[in-house]
Design an enzyme around this catalytic site. Structure first.
Site, PDB file in Angstrom:
ATOM      1  N   HIS A  63      39.460  61.861  46.930  1.00  0.00           N
ATOM      2  CA  HIS A  63      38.193  61.674  46.111  1.00  0.00           C
ATOM      3  C   HIS A  63      38.285  62.734  44.906  1.00  0.00           C
ATOM      4  O   HIS A  63      39.206  63.393  44.669  1.00  0.00           O
ATOM      5  CB  HIS A  63      37.192  61.653  47.131  1.00  0.00           C
ATOM      6  N   GLU A  65      36.271  64.521  44.081  1.00  0.00           N
ATOM      7  CA  GLU A  65      36.250  66.201  44.645  1.00  0.00           C
ATOM      8  C   GLU A  65      37.390  66.972  44.764  1.00  0.00           C
ATOM      9  O   GLU A  65      37.549  67.988  44.789  1.00  0.00           O
ATOM     10  CB  GLU A  65      35.623  66.751  45.649  1.00  0.00           C
ATOM     11  N   CYS A  88      31.120  62.360  49.950  1.00  0.00           N
ATOM     12  CA  CYS A  88      31.470  62.025  51.329  1.00  0.00           C
ATOM     13  C   CYS A  88      31.069  62.804  52.743  1.00  0.00           C
ATOM     14  O   CYS A  88      31.846  63.768  52.367  1.00  0.00           O
ATOM     15  CB  CYS A  88      32.434  61.267  51.512  1.00  0.00           C
ATOM     16  N   SER A 181      43.069  22.085  28.177  1.00  0.00           N
ATOM     17  CA  SER A 181      42.205  23.249  27.944  1.00  0.00           C
ATOM     18  C   SER A 181      43.028  24.829  27.490  1.00  0.00           C
ATOM     19  O   SER A 181      42.639  25.142  27.510  1.00  0.00           O
ATOM     20  CB  SER A 181      42.056  23.268  29.740  1.00  0.00           C
ATOM     21  N   ARG A 197      39.334  40.629  34.722  1.00  0.00           N
ATOM     22  CA  ARG A 197      39.925  39.802  36.523  1.00  0.00           C
ATOM     23  C   ARG A 197      40.486  41.122  36.917  1.00  0.00           C
ATOM     24  O   ARG A 197      40.355  41.616  38.460  1.00  0.00           O
ATOM     25  CB  ARG A 197      41.357  39.546  35.936  1.00  0.00           C
ATOM     26  N   THR A 209      41.071  22.984  39.414  1.00  0.00           N
ATOM     27  CA  THR A 209      41.566  24.198  38.159  1.00  0.00           C
ATOM     28  C   THR A 209      43.001  24.191  38.243  1.00  0.00           C
ATOM     29  O   THR A 209      44.074  24.304  37.535  1.00  0.00           O
ATOM     30  CB  THR A 209      40.571  25.271  37.317  1.00  0.00           C
ATOM     31  N   GLU A 308      36.129  31.598  37.867  1.00  0.00           N
ATOM     32  CA  GLU A 308      37.045  31.288  36.448  1.00  0.00           C
ATOM     33  C   GLU A 308      36.878  29.960  36.413  1.00  0.00           C
ATOM     34  O   GLU A 308      37.407  29.010  35.434  1.00  0.00           O
ATOM     35  CB  GLU A 308      38.203  32.003  36.353  1.00  0.00           C
ATOM     36  N   GLY A 310      36.990  25.602  37.646  1.00  0.00           N
ATOM     37  CA  GLY A 310      36.239  24.785  36.421  1.00  0.00           C
ATOM     38  C   GLY A 310      34.911  24.573  36.547  1.00  0.00           C
ATOM     39  O   GLY A 310      33.805  25.224  37.565  1.00  0.00           O
ATOM     40  N   LEU A 314      31.465  26.409  39.286  1.00  0.00           N
ATOM     41  CA  LEU A 314      30.947  27.355  37.807  1.00  0.00           C
ATOM     42  C   LEU A 314      29.549  26.046  38.044  1.00  0.00           C
ATOM     43  O   LEU A 314      28.200  27.021  38.152  1.00  0.00           O
ATOM     44  CB  LEU A 314      31.359  26.448  36.564  1.00  0.00           C
TER      45      LEU A 314
HETATM   46  N1  LIG Z   1      38.178  26.649  29.751  1.00  0.00           N
HETATM   47  C1  LIG Z   1      37.955  27.580  30.624  1.00  0.00           C
HETATM   48  O1  LIG Z   1      37.401  28.630  30.413  1.00  0.00           O
HETATM   49  C2  LIG Z   1      37.800  27.200  32.293  1.00  0.00           C
HETATM   50  C3  LIG Z   1      38.316  27.154  33.014  1.00  0.00           C
HETATM   51  C4  LIG Z   1      38.848  27.017  34.099  1.00  0.00           C
HETATM   52  C5  LIG Z   1      39.136  25.543  34.569  1.00  0.00           C
HETATM   53  N2  LIG Z   1      38.639  24.763  33.514  1.00  0.00           N
HETATM   54  C6  LIG Z   1      39.516  23.239  32.893  1.00  0.00           C
HETATM   55  O2  LIG Z   1      37.916  22.561  34.320  1.00  0.00           O
HETATM   56  C7  LIG Z   1      38.952  21.910  34.494  1.00  0.00           C
HETATM   57  C8  LIG Z   1      38.634  21.710  36.229  1.00  0.00           C
HETATM   58  O3  LIG Z   1      37.174  21.460  36.601  1.00  0.00           O
HETATM   59  P1  LIG Z   1      37.105  20.878  37.491  1.00  0.00           P
HETATM   60  O4  LIG Z   1      35.540  20.283  38.006  1.00  0.00           O
HETATM   61  O5  LIG Z   1      37.510  19.389  37.600  1.00  0.00           O
HETATM   62  O6  LIG Z   1      37.866  20.942  39.222  1.00  0.00           O
HETATM   63  P2  LIG Z   1      37.251  22.373  40.050  1.00  0.00           P
HETATM   64  O7  LIG Z   1      35.996  22.686  39.792  1.00  0.00           O
HETATM   65  O8  LIG Z   1      38.237  23.389  39.286  1.00  0.00           O
HETATM   66  O9  LIG Z   1      37.341  21.608  41.686  1.00  0.00           O
HETATM   67  C9  LIG Z   1      36.504  21.245  42.351  1.00  0.00           C
HETATM   68  C10 LIG Z   1      37.321  21.583  43.268  1.00  0.00           C
HETATM   69  O10 LIG Z   1      36.699  22.387  44.244  1.00  0.00           O
HETATM   70  C11 LIG Z   1      36.598  22.036  45.463  1.00  0.00           C
HETATM   71  N3  LIG Z   1      35.593  22.735  46.163  1.00  0.00           N
HETATM   72  C12 LIG Z   1      35.733  23.591  47.114  1.00  0.00           C
HETATM   73  N4  LIG Z   1      34.100  23.830  47.133  1.00  0.00           N
HETATM   74  C13 LIG Z   1      33.708  23.677  46.425  1.00  0.00           C
HETATM   75  C14 LIG Z   1      32.310  24.091  45.707  1.00  0.00           C
HETATM   76  N5  LIG Z   1      31.290  24.287  46.681  1.00  0.00           N
HETATM   77  N6  LIG Z   1      31.933  23.661  45.179  1.00  0.00           N
HETATM   78  C15 LIG Z   1      33.048  23.077  43.984  1.00  0.00           C
HETATM   79  N7  LIG Z   1      33.859  22.871  44.472  1.00  0.00           N
HETATM   80  C16 LIG Z   1      34.443  23.138  45.398  1.00  0.00           C
HETATM   81  C17 LIG Z   1      36.692  20.712  45.558  1.00  0.00           C
HETATM   82  O11 LIG Z   1      37.538  19.528  45.781  1.00  0.00           O
HETATM   83  P3  LIG Z   1      37.858  19.595  47.480  1.00  0.00           P
HETATM   84  O12 LIG Z   1      36.432  18.705  47.674  1.00  0.00           O
HETATM   85  O13 LIG Z   1      39.373  18.792  47.497  1.00  0.00           O
HETATM   86  O14 LIG Z   1      37.194  21.121  47.830  1.00  0.00           O
HETATM   87  C18 LIG Z   1      36.397  20.344  44.071  1.00  0.00           C
HETATM   88  O15 LIG Z   1      37.100  18.944  43.882  1.00  0.00           O
HETATM   89  C19 LIG Z   1      40.321  21.695  33.833  1.00  0.00           C
HETATM   90  O16 LIG Z   1      40.386  20.262  33.731  1.00  0.00           O
HETATM   91  C20 LIG Z   1      40.572  22.510  33.556  1.00  0.00           C
HETATM   92  O17 LIG Z   1      41.530  22.970  32.468  1.00  0.00           O
HETATM   93  C21 LIG Z   1      37.974  25.422  32.395  1.00  0.00           C
END
Ligand SMILES: NC(=O)c1ccc[n+]([C@@H]2O[C@H](COP(=O)([O-])OP(=O)(O)OC[C@H]3O[C@@H](n4cnc5c(N)ncnc54)[C@H](OP(=O)(O)O)[C@@H]3O)[C@@H](O)[C@H]2O)c1
Length: 374
Positions: A63, A65, A88, A181, A197, A209, A308, A310, A314
């Site tokens: 730590h 200290e 602590c 992407s 990260r 993704t 991150e 997709g 998000l």
């Molecule tokens: N520009 C950027 O910053 C960036 C970053 C990341 C990705 N991307 C792009 O995003 C695209 C992928 O995005 P996407 O929307 O198709 O896929 P995603 O959000 O990466 O994954 C979605 C999958 O995650 C699983 N999942 C499990 N629990 C979930 C929940 N609670 N909520 C949502 N999903 C859940 C589901 O599949 P199951 O039902 O089979 O579990 C769902 O189909 C790619 O083209 C990638 O290149 C871009």
């Protein structure tokens, strides 16, 4: 009985703040290395002169200290120890710092902010005061708290701090219609993203993704440790060739979070490759339940998560109201039809949207970084 008024030495308050500021600057050097522990800095001052200093360098190491007091002789009655977080008073990976402070005979201790852990908070200060040490608490308190905002959030709520991060075109796309992407943002922004990260305990993406981009999810463009890679995959459809399934090569750990619907056999195959498979309940649409997921991560000492993408992931985090910060890189680029950053949120009117009260807007390489806090 007559009250005794202690006469403030001239400039005392600003002097304490000045040394605490130095301790804060030291603490920041532990960023990217100490989590889930907090960043902490410490200084030993005698007659206005810094005679020793230290900070918590890495998770599991000494730590602040210990670094500051360790090399000094005992009998530090004339010394003031400045420390950004309450010392602590319990055995963790290292002995209690309060014991060391008492053994060294430190006369005065100035603490930035109390430890947020309800089982510890205030006890360190009490032990020191009861042993006759003069203790002052709350110097640059807000700054000391802000330095470790993710740690405080985790300790106080029992949930990890969640940051969403994505790179988008000006028309709000994170990928083209075919899912391509790489790369929407320039190298300086990607470097910045790697720093983000390194300061989170986990980086999380959906299996979509992983299937499309095959990311490594490691820290490469800057120095720092790899966060745990967390993949949401309700039915374990992650492709066999995915890089994240080779944790030994990447360094660090990969955790695949699935639901009870996933086939047991597939789970065993993945675990044989060195990946941890964790099962949580499913949400009404059969996907990973995010509330349960965050509780599980918090219990496993994940104090912060960088989500991150997709798009679907998000959207799910935003819809569930589980987000504390958003980092959105906007590139000077138009993609037209494509994958939207955020999908349906059932917002009918602009004033029903999620508005972030605190934000900064910065240039980042060729992009604009909109950094918002809830
Ligand atoms: N520009 C950027 O910053 C960036 C970053 C990341 C990705 N991307 C792009 O995003 C695209 C992928 O995005 P996407 O929307 O198709 O896929 P995603 O959000 O990466 O994954 C979605 C999958 O995650 C699983 N999942 C499990 N629990 C979930 C929940 N609670 N909520 C949502 N999903 C859940 C589901 O599949 P199951 O039902 O089979 O579990 C769902 O189909 C790619 O083209 C990638 O290149 C871009």
């Amino acid at each position: 009985m007559r009250r005794q008024w202690r006469v403030k030495r001239k400039g005392e308050i600003s002097q304490d703040a000045r040394f605490m500021k130095l301790a804060l600057d030291l603490a920041k050097r532990g960023e990217s290395w100490v989590s889930p522990n907090p960043m902490v800095g410490a200084l030993v001052v005698v007659e206005g002169r810094v005679i020793s200093k230290g900070y918590h360098r890495r998770f599991g190491e000494g730590h602040a200290e210990v670094e500051a007091l360790g090399p000094l002789e005992e009998n530090l009655q004339r010394a003031t120890l400045y420390v950004t977080l309450e010392p602590c008073c319990h055995w963790g990976k290292t002995p209690p710092c309060t014991e060391l402070i008492l053994r060294k005979g430190v006369g005065r201790v100035v603490v930035g902010v109390l430890d947020p852990n309800p089982q510890v908070s205030g006890r360190g200060v009490r032990i020191l005061r009861e042993a006759g040490v003069e203790v002052k608490v709350g110097v640059l308190e807000e700054e000391c708290r802000r330095l470790n905002h993710r740690f405080f959030y985790w300790m106080e709520r029992g949930l990890p701090w969640v940051t969403l991060k994505w790179a988008q075109s000006m028309d709000g796309r994170i990928a083209t219609a075919s899912g391509h992407s790489q790369w929407i943002s320039s190298l300086p922004s990607r470097r910045r993203a790697h720093r983000f990260r390194s300061i989170h305990d986990a980086v999380l993406v959906g299996v979509g993704t992983v299937a499309k981009d095959d990311p490594r999810l490691t820290v490469r463009h800057v120095r720092g440790r790899n966060p745990v890679r967390v993949i949401l995959d309700s039915r374990l459809r992650v492709p066999d060739h995915a890089k994240v399934l080779d944790p030994e090569l990447l360094g660090g750990e990969t955790w695949i979070v699935t639901t009870p619907q996933a086939p047991m056999e597939r789970s065993r195959t993945l675990e044989a490759r060195g990946v941890r498979v964790l099962s949580v309940g499913s949400d009404p649409s059969g996907r990973v339940d995010l509330q349960e997921l965050l509780r599980l991560l918090a219990d496993r000492e994940i104090s912060s998560v960088l989500v991150e993408g997709g798009s679907q992931v998000l959207t799910s985090f935003l819809r569930a109201g589980l987000v504390q910060r958003i980092l959105c890189f906007v590139a000077p680029l138009i993609l037209g039809r494509g994958i939207e950053a955020v999908g349906e949120l059932a917002v009918g009117r602009v004033d029903q949207g999620i508005r972030f009260p605190r934000y900064t807007i910065q240039r980042s390489g060729e992009e604009v970084l909109v950094d918002c806090f809830l």
